[in-house]
Enzyme design. Structure first.
Site, short mmCIF file in Angstrom:
data_model
loop_
_atom_site.label_atom_id
_atom_site.label_comp_id
_atom_site.label_asym_id
_atom_site.label_seq_id
_atom_site.Cartn_x
_atom_site.Cartn_y
_atom_site.Cartn_z
N CYS A 1 -2.94 1.43 6.93
CA CYS A 1 -3.04 0.70 8.20
C CYS A 1 -3.68 1.54 9.30
O CYS A 1 -4.19 1.00 10.27
CB CYS A 1 -1.65 0.24 8.62
SG CYS A 1 -0.44 1.55 8.55
N ASN B 1 0.79 -1.24 0.00
CA ASN B 1 0.00 0.00 0.00
C ASN B 1 0.82 1.29 0.00
O ASN B 1 0.31 2.33 -0.43
CB ASN B 1 -1.02 -0.01 1.15
CG ASN B 1 -0.38 -0.04 2.51
OD1 ASN B 1 0.72 -0.58 2.67
ND2 ASN B 1 -1.04 0.52 3.49
N GLU C 1 5.22 -4.15 12.10
CA GLU C 1 4.28 -3.04 11.88
C GLU C 1 3.06 -3.66 11.21
O GLU C 1 3.08 -3.93 10.01
CB GLU C 1 4.92 -1.99 10.96
CG GLU C 1 6.17 -1.33 11.51
CD GLU C 1 5.87 -0.25 12.54
OE1 GLU C 1 4.70 0.15 12.68
OE2 GLU C 1 6.81 0.17 13.22
P1 NDP Z 1 0.70 -9.04 3.53
O1 NDP Z 1 0.90 -9.40 4.95
O2 NDP Z 1 -0.16 -9.91 2.69
O3 NDP Z 1 2.10 -8.95 2.75
C1 NDP Z 1 3.15 -8.14 3.22
C2 NDP Z 1 4.47 -8.67 2.70
O4 NDP Z 1 4.73 -9.95 3.30
C3 NDP Z 1 4.52 -8.89 1.20
O5 NDP Z 1 5.80 -8.52 0.72
C4 NDP Z 1 4.31 -10.38 1.07
O6 NDP Z 1 4.82 -10.93 -0.13
C5 NDP Z 1 5.10 -10.86 2.27
N1 NDP Z 1 4.81 -12.24 2.69
C6 NDP Z 1 3.70 -12.96 2.48
N2 NDP Z 1 3.84 -14.19 3.03
C7 NDP Z 1 5.07 -14.22 3.62
C8 NDP Z 1 5.80 -15.20 4.35
N3 NDP Z 1 5.31 -16.40 4.59
N4 NDP Z 1 7.04 -14.88 4.79
C9 NDP Z 1 7.56 -13.67 4.56
N5 NDP Z 1 6.92 -12.71 3.86
C10 NDP Z 1 5.69 -12.97 3.41
O7 NDP Z 1 0.16 -7.53 3.53
P2 NDP Z 1 -0.37 -6.63 2.32
O8 NDP Z 1 0.70 -6.42 1.32
O9 NDP Z 1 -1.69 -7.13 1.87
O10 NDP Z 1 -0.56 -5.22 3.09
C11 NDP Z 1 -1.67 -4.92 3.86
C12 NDP Z 1 -1.42 -5.11 5.34
O11 NDP Z 1 -0.29 -4.35 5.76
C13 NDP Z 1 -2.58 -4.58 6.18
O12 NDP Z 1 -2.87 -5.49 7.21
C14 NDP Z 1 -2.04 -3.27 6.73
O13 NDP Z 1 -2.66 -2.85 7.93
C15 NDP Z 1 -0.60 -3.60 6.94
N6 NDP Z 1 0.20 -2.37 7.01
C16 NDP Z 1 0.70 -1.96 8.22
C17 NDP Z 1 1.40 -0.75 8.33
C18 NDP Z 1 1.98 -0.28 9.64
O14 NDP Z 1 2.80 0.64 9.61
N7 NDP Z 1 1.62 -0.83 10.78
C19 NDP Z 1 1.59 0.12 7.16
C20 NDP Z 1 1.02 -0.43 5.94
C21 NDP Z 1 0.35 -1.61 5.88
P3 NDP Z 1 3.83 -11.24 -1.38
O15 NDP Z 1 3.27 -9.92 -1.79
O16 NDP Z 1 4.74 -11.83 -2.37
O17 NDP Z 1 2.78 -12.17 -0.87
#
Ligand code: NDP
Length: 473
Positions: free
Chosen positions: A279, A149, A245
């Site tokens: 988020c 995002n 995060e």
């Molecule tokens: P995801 O948790 O689906 O993915 C985040 C990252 O983790 C991606 O790069 C993804 O790769 C990777 N990933 C997925 N599976 C694994 C694994 N088993 N091991 C290691 N890495 C993995 O989140 P989204 O991209 O859908 O983002 C949305 C989420 O992020 C929401 O819950 C939001 O609240 C949170 N967020 C939190 C923030 C904060 O500052 N607290 C800021 C922004 C967002 P791939 O894409 O290849 O699956």
């Protein structure tokens, strides 16, 4: 684009398409990393960490500062890349690119401020003739995993402090939005960063991510993403330092002494920015009885003024969601709330990845649209009798990332700040606000550890204690 692995721009036989969420058109493609690529990234990062550890802070500052200037020069291109691959409006993309350049600039400045302290050992009964101090040293290899995002600024919040502190980084961007990260890495190398100090590895999180997170050469994982993936990474990480995060369903309380026009403006801005995919989006509005109907009226007018559509059209103020399946999920939660008795005041329909900006009233806290993280363009309004009930509702969640209150009463504002379990608290604005220099992070299941370059450097360094014995005084 190619990925940078172990100092070399690398391609793979299998590639992943990057699409524009608005119409599904293919924008570009990136390599799909294989286990051998992950191994090369790790071997390169170990060497990169050695180079970075020996690089003077001034040189780290110079490289990051140059990178920041290049980012400001290319703000328009970076903003457009963000907008095309993520779906946020051009104005939002441009703003994120500017913030990202500032995050790298802040990181450059912090590279010069990594300090230890002198320990007053003579205050200990066994401290005579001793002199002690602390040294803050880099962790070594840092793995940075980022969500879709904020595809440029969130990688900068990890890569900037990690390099400023003298680490090497392996960046794994979200598969939906890898182009912004690859452009960031190009800029860092152009600014003079030794290529082995940074790898950017594209490929599925479940394969690349698992391998990186379990490897003992990695000393620190910095993850931003969903709660469930965060929990999975914590289980895999073993004896490593981890920053999490994670998500939230942020509350915003409106009291009877609030300025309703300002509150409605803040709800519209902080509930629907980036189609609600932030988020800290305002998701749960909790309003007291005296102003409940009046607030709904002004809010409905303000939400109706949001123009959703093609993010590349300059008149659009809210773009599509990242995927069609996410728009369908949001719509299912909206319909479920309506079936359960919530009133639909605006929106409620979706087409492709576009979901209408949606306003629901009389939402029960047990509905999914309230108690789970929605991460989409809908705001759920719930009635509360008084401040104590409103605070109890705000706290009735497993999350704790950001929370807001509208009130003119200092007493109520401070009560809210003290009693609401949230890492960020906002008085008279919505929960979505951040200056990149401030400490930022969640409580409860929204995670642990802080970002903001000054604070992230603490998380990406280790403290050594040094004691000199046998001194004469
Ligand atoms: P995801 O948790 O689906 O993915 C985040 C990252 O983790 C991606 O790069 C993804 O790769 C990777 N990933 C997925 N599976 C694994 C694994 N088993 N091991 C290691 N890495 C993995 O989140 P989204 O991209 O859908 O983002 C949305 C989420 O992020 C929401 O819950 C939001 O609240 C949170 N967020 C939190 C923030 C904060 O500052 N607290 C800021 C922004 C967002 P791939 O894409 O290849 O699956």
């Amino acid at each position: 684009m190619k990925m940078l692995v172990g100092g070399e721009w690398t391609d793979t036989p299998e590639r992943m398409e990057v699409t524009n969420p608005f119409d599904g058109s293919v924008v570009d493609s990136v390599p799909k990393a294989r286990p051998a690529d992950v191994e090369r990234a790790l071997v390169g990062a170990v060497e990169g960490a050695r180079v970075m550890r020996n690089m003077p802070a001034y040189d780290r500052y110079r490289i990051l500062n140059r990178a920041s200037r290049l980012m400001f020069e290319r703000q328009e291109d970076l903003g457009r890349t963000i907008s095309i691959e993520e779906g946020k409006t051009l104005a939002e993309g441009r703003a994120e690119a500017g913030r990202a350049a500032e995050t790298i600039e802040l990181s450059a400045e912090e590279a010069k401020r990594i300090e230890g302290e002198v320990l007053p050992l003579d205050g200990a009964s066994n401290g005579r003739g001793k002199f002690g101090f602390t040294l803050r040293v880099p962790c070594g290899v840092v793995v940075a995993i980022t969500p879709f995002n904020f595809p440029l600024n969130l990688p900068c919040h990890k890569v900037g402090p990690a390099l400023a502190a003298g680490n090497a980084v392996i960046l794994k961007p979200a598969s939906d939005t890898p182009l912004s990260s690859l452009k960031l890495v190009e800029i860092l190398v152009e600014a003079g960063l030794p290529p082995q100090a940074i790898s950017c590895i594209t490929g599925s999180g479940s394969t690349v991510g698992d391998t990186l997170c379990t490897d003992s050469r990695v000393r620190k994982i910095s993850f931003t993403g969903s709660r469930d993936v965060g929990e999975h990474i914590c289980k895999m990480a073993g004896l490593k330092r981890v920053t999490m995060e994670l998500g939230s369903n942020s509350p915003l309380i409106v009291m009877d002494d609030a300025d309703l026009q300002k509150a409605a403006e803040a709800i519209a801005v902080t509930g629907f920015a980036n189609a609600g995919q932030v988020c800290i989006s305002a998701q749960r509005v909790i309003a007291v009885e005296k102003i409940y109907d009046d607030l709904l009226q002004v809010l409905r007018t303000r939400v109706a003024a949001i123009r959703h559509g093609n993010q590349l059209d300059s008149t659009t103020t809210m773009g599509p969601m990242i995927r069609q399946s996410d728009a369908a999920r949001v719509n299912e939660w909206v319909q479920e709330a309506v079936r359960g008795g919530a009133r639909l005041l605006h929106g409620g329909k979706c087409q492709g990845a576009l979901h209408e900006p949606t306003l629901l009233a009389d939402v029960s806290p047990t509905m999914r649209i309230s108690c789970e993280e929605l991460f989409g363009p809908a705001v759920a309004v719930t009635l509360a009798p008084d401040i104590d009930a409103a605070i109890a509702l705000a706290n009735d969640t497993r999350y704790g990332l950001s929370a807001a209150i509208f009130t003119e009463s200092l007493d109520r504002a401070l009560k809210f700040a003290r009693q609401v379990d949230s890492g960020n608290i906002h008085i008279n604005w919505g929960p979505l606000w951040r200056a990149d220099l401030m400490p930022y992070g969640g409580l409860k299941q929204s995670g642990f550890g802080k970002e903001g370059p000054k604070y992230a450097i603490q998380e990406m360094t280790e403290l050594k204690t040094v004691v000199i014995h046998g001194l004469s005084a």
